[in-house]
Enzyme design. Structure first.
Site, PDB file in Angstrom:
ATOM      1  NE  ARG A 145      -9.882   8.356  -2.484  1.00  0.00           N
ATOM      2  CZ  ARG A 145      -9.713   7.569  -1.436  1.00  0.00           C
ATOM      3  NH1 ARG A 145      -8.547   7.023  -1.188  1.00  0.00           N
ATOM      4  NH2 ARG A 145     -10.709   7.311  -0.645  1.00  0.00           N
ATOM      5  NE  ARG A 187     -15.240   3.106   1.994  1.00  0.00           N
ATOM      6  CZ  ARG A 187     -14.008   3.598   1.900  1.00  0.00           C
ATOM      7  NH1 ARG A 187     -12.967   2.816   2.066  1.00  0.00           N
ATOM      8  NH2 ARG A 187     -13.817   4.872   1.651  1.00  0.00           N
ATOM      9  CE  LYS A 201      -4.097   1.891   2.224  1.00  0.00           C
ATOM     10  NZ  LYS A 201      -3.771   3.273   1.988  1.00  0.00           N
TER      11      LYS A 201
HETATM   12  P1  AMP Z   1      -7.232   4.686   2.130  1.00  0.00           P
HETATM   13  O1  AMP Z   1      -6.931   5.996   1.477  1.00  0.00           O
HETATM   14  O2  AMP Z   1      -6.530   4.490   3.442  1.00  0.00           O
HETATM   15  O3  AMP Z   1      -8.705   4.383   2.181  1.00  0.00           O
HETATM   16  O4  AMP Z   1      -6.628   3.551   1.205  1.00  0.00           O
HETATM   17  C1  AMP Z   1      -6.995   3.395  -0.124  1.00  0.00           C
HETATM   18  C2  AMP Z   1      -5.962   4.060  -1.000  1.00  0.00           C
HETATM   19  O5  AMP Z   1      -4.733   3.370  -0.948  1.00  0.00           O
HETATM   20  C3  AMP Z   1      -6.301   3.999  -2.468  1.00  0.00           C
HETATM   21  O6  AMP Z   1      -7.239   4.976  -2.836  1.00  0.00           O
HETATM   22  C4  AMP Z   1      -4.966   4.260  -3.107  1.00  0.00           C
HETATM   23  O7  AMP Z   1      -4.749   5.664  -3.188  1.00  0.00           O
HETATM   24  C5  AMP Z   1      -3.976   3.727  -2.089  1.00  0.00           C
HETATM   25  N1  AMP Z   1      -3.176   2.590  -2.557  1.00  0.00           N
HETATM   26  C6  AMP Z   1      -1.844   2.466  -2.389  1.00  0.00           C
HETATM   27  N2  AMP Z   1      -1.381   1.326  -2.901  1.00  0.00           N
HETATM   28  C7  AMP Z   1      -2.443   0.683  -3.441  1.00  0.00           C
HETATM   29  C8  AMP Z   1      -2.599  -0.557  -4.124  1.00  0.00           C
HETATM   30  N3  AMP Z   1      -1.563  -1.372  -4.341  1.00  0.00           N
HETATM   31  N4  AMP Z   1      -3.845  -0.890  -4.540  1.00  0.00           N
HETATM   32  C9  AMP Z   1      -4.906  -0.066  -4.304  1.00  0.00           C
HETATM   33  N5  AMP Z   1      -4.816   1.113  -3.669  1.00  0.00           N
HETATM   34  C10 AMP Z   1      -3.604   1.493  -3.225  1.00  0.00           C
END
Ligand code: AMP
Length: 593
Positions: free
Chosen positions: A279, A427, A259
């Site tokens: 996004r 989601r 991530k």
């Molecule tokens: P969050 O912002 O904590 O909800 O986490 C989701 C976000 O993680 C996504 O919108 C991406 O911007 C980010 N992200 C980073 N690495 C990845 C990955 N390998 N696959 C999908 N999302 C990722």
């Protein structure tokens, strides 16, 4: 039932009155019913206008149109339209804090002396606002003020209220896209078809287009709304679970990816042109000319939509940097060249949603990843998200640690089952994120020994890019690696490095050094440097305290920086010890909120 023909144009007052009622309810059902009543009377064009205006705009978000009307300009226009002194209007504004109310009160006062005004149609208001938005902040102030004043001149008090609120970006009706979709579904399709309306919105991110299409052709028209490069798709989002066992229980064998902690982008390549969207559907191509450049090369010859995360990278060491470094680039208009040079951004791709005429959103994830890997030419600035496929808990834990110590913020687990489609705008449990719940902040510096070095890139080509640093383990007499150090050196420090280190150079790794990394140059442990880091993390790569805190992992310093001192007063034996690192890690564990 959809639109069958209605010759008399809708007045803006109908919309303004509906907004008054919407403003006095908090109930989603009531809001949707009020909008539904409007849609039922509207032509397809009017349905489109109602939709955009209710979202506070005249176009979908990704067009980036803004009215750019500041409070001062609004007050001037209200003054011109009503012939009331601006000072007094400003006083009113200071008192009630709402320019819409200032406009409506001013119009009521003016009404007593004005006998004549042409009624405002919805189309006239929409077109004037469109003209204002296209002129942007760059248009002539006088012309823009005149345009607003003309509209206000012909407005009733309630119309003026909503026109001004729209212009200053404070419509705040509290109507979410989902409520507009409810209203559209109620007006034009059956209850069962509501999800198809939402799905159409998710692939085109343009509710106005959905409204127009439904009003014109009903549900069958939605088939014309397809995934297409140049039109951002609403992004798929992750659910969250607190640990790897939960994830494996939920998904079974699955793909795990780093991530990355950066900015998600959706890149659209079409006819040789490339555009980047966030996004939130904001186009950011201008802020990331380097990413546009590298992706144009990587996707050359293809029409494609791919997704990835933009992450700043240390140009000398190739290490990932904290996301804050990217924020220097966002919203920046001036000095972009310098920002690109100082904070180069790489993109780590993780999905492919469209490729050369084929919509991949309904294709399972493994096939999308395969399409991505076989189409994109990885290279300068473009890589694929690190990934493994596993159902083994220990392997997954190691992969997680590796992500953290490499600068990632955790992992995203992705279903590889046949139903693992790209669920635009949703989601769901097909993607599950797992971030750390503990971090170990480093509040003190450590004294580390240089045991190796890696060749430099970019500005440091031909010299050392990063140093391999170790702690000492007094009980074994060995040196255990804890980090790759590339940041914090100024030009003078850099120039000093060969002088400082070359006398200790070896042909191969010193026998007392435990390292899993293969350095480009090795040194006998002799030079000690003071290093500061963001935190200590578990790492499958480094050998410091290996297996003591977790099997298969050692400790590492995350985001290390040279603190400015070569500790010539210290010998290698006096460096920070393994035990001290373990103590620091344990003492500084903090729960992340
Ligand atoms: P969050 O912002 O904590 O909800 O986490 C989701 C976000 O993680 C996504 O919108 C991406 O911007 C980010 N992200 C980073 N690495 C990845 C990955 N390998 N696959 C999908 N999302 C990722």
């Amino acid at each position: 039932m959809y639109y069958l023909g209605n010759p008399s144009p809708m007045d803006y007052s109908e919309l303004a009155c509906a907004y008054e009622s919407i403003g006095s309810t908090a109930k989603r059902l009531e809001m949707a019913a009020l909008l539904e009543a409007l849609f039922r009377k509207a032509t397809p064009d009017e349905a489109r206008m109602i939709t955009y205006l209710t979202q506070g705009s005249v176009a979908p978000d990704f067009k980036g149109l803004e009215f750019g009307v500041a409070e001062k300009m609004a007050l001037r226009a209200i003054g011109e339209a009503t012939r009331l002194p601006e000072d007094g209007l400003l006083e009113d504004y200071k008192r009630n804090g709402d320019l819409g109310v200032v406009a409506s009160e001013a119009m009521s006062r003016k009404r007593q002396t004005s006998l004549y005004a042409t009624p405002l149609t919805l189309a006239r208001v929409f077109e004037s606002l469109q003209r204002l938005a296209s002129a942007g902040g760059g248009g002539s102030q006088d012309l823009r003020t005149k345009l607003i004043a003309e509209l206000l001149h012909d407005s009733s008090p309630v119309e003026a209220k909503y026109i001004v609120r729209t212009l200053v970006g404070k419509l705040r009706l509290g109507v979410a896209a989902m409520s507009i979709i409810d209203a559209l579904a109620q007006a034009y399709v059956t209850k069962e078809q509501r999800d198809e309306v939402e799905a159409a919105y998710n692939v085109c991110s343009d509710l106005g287009l959905v409204a127009f299409t439904l009003a014109k052709d009903g549900i069958s028209g939605l088939a014309s709304i397809r995934v297409s490069p140049g039109t951002p798709i609403r992004v798929m989002l992750c659910e969250r679970l607190p640990g790897i066992p939960d994830i494996l229980k939920k998904l079974g064998k699955c793909a795990l990816e780093y991530k990355y902690d950066g900015l998600r982008i959706q890149a659209h390549s079409s006819g040789g042109k490339l555009a980047l969207y966030t996004r939130q559907m904001e186009e950011v191509s201008a802020q990331f000319p380097d990413v546009v450049g590298s992706l144009s090369i990587a996707l050359k010859g293809h029409d494609a939509i791919v997704e990835g995360e933009c992450v700043p990278v240390d140009q000398d060491t190739g290490d990932l940097l904290p996301f804050q470094t990217v924020s220097h680039r966002r919203g920046r208009k001036y000095g972009l060249d310098a920002a690109v040079k100082d904070f180069p951004v790489h993109v780590f791709l993780f999905d492919c949603l469209y490729l050369d005429g084929k919509d991949f959103t309904s294709v399972p994830f493994p096939e999308r990843r395969k399409a991505l890997m076989s189409t994109v030419r990885g290279g300068d600035g473009v890589a694929f998200a690190q990934s493994i496929v596993t159902d083994d808990e220990a392997e997954a834990e190691r992969f997680f640690d590796q992500s953290i110590s490499s600068g990632g913020e955790g992992i995203v687990a992705k279903s590889i089952a046949p139903e693992s489609v790209y669920r635009a705008g949703a989601r769901g449990w097909l993607w599950i994120k797992y971030k750390r719940d503990y971090r170990s902040e480093m509040i003190d510096t450590v004294d580390l020994v240089v045991v190796g070095a890696f060749a430099g890139r970019g500005r440091r080509a031909g010299s050392y890019g990063a140093l391999l640093m170790a702690v000492r383990n007094p009980s074994t007499g060995r040196y255990e690696t804890v980090t790759k150090l590339g940041s914090g050196f100024d030009d003078a420090n850099l120039a000093e490095l060969p002088k400082l280190l070359d006398g200790h150079k070896l042909k191969s790794r010193d026998k007392s050094v435990d390292s899993q990394m293969k350095a480009d140059a090795w040194f006998e442990p002799a030079v000690v440097m003071e290093v500061v880091g963001a935190e200590l993390t578990l790492s499958p790569v480094h050998t410091c305290a290996r297996d003591r805190l977790r099997k298969g992992s050692g400790l590492a310093v995350r985001f290390p920086r040279f603190a400015g001192n070569v500790r010539s007063d210290k010998k290698a034996e006096d460096a920070t010890t393994t035990d001290e690192m373990v103590e620091m890690y344990r003492a500084q564990l903090k729960k992340i909120e």
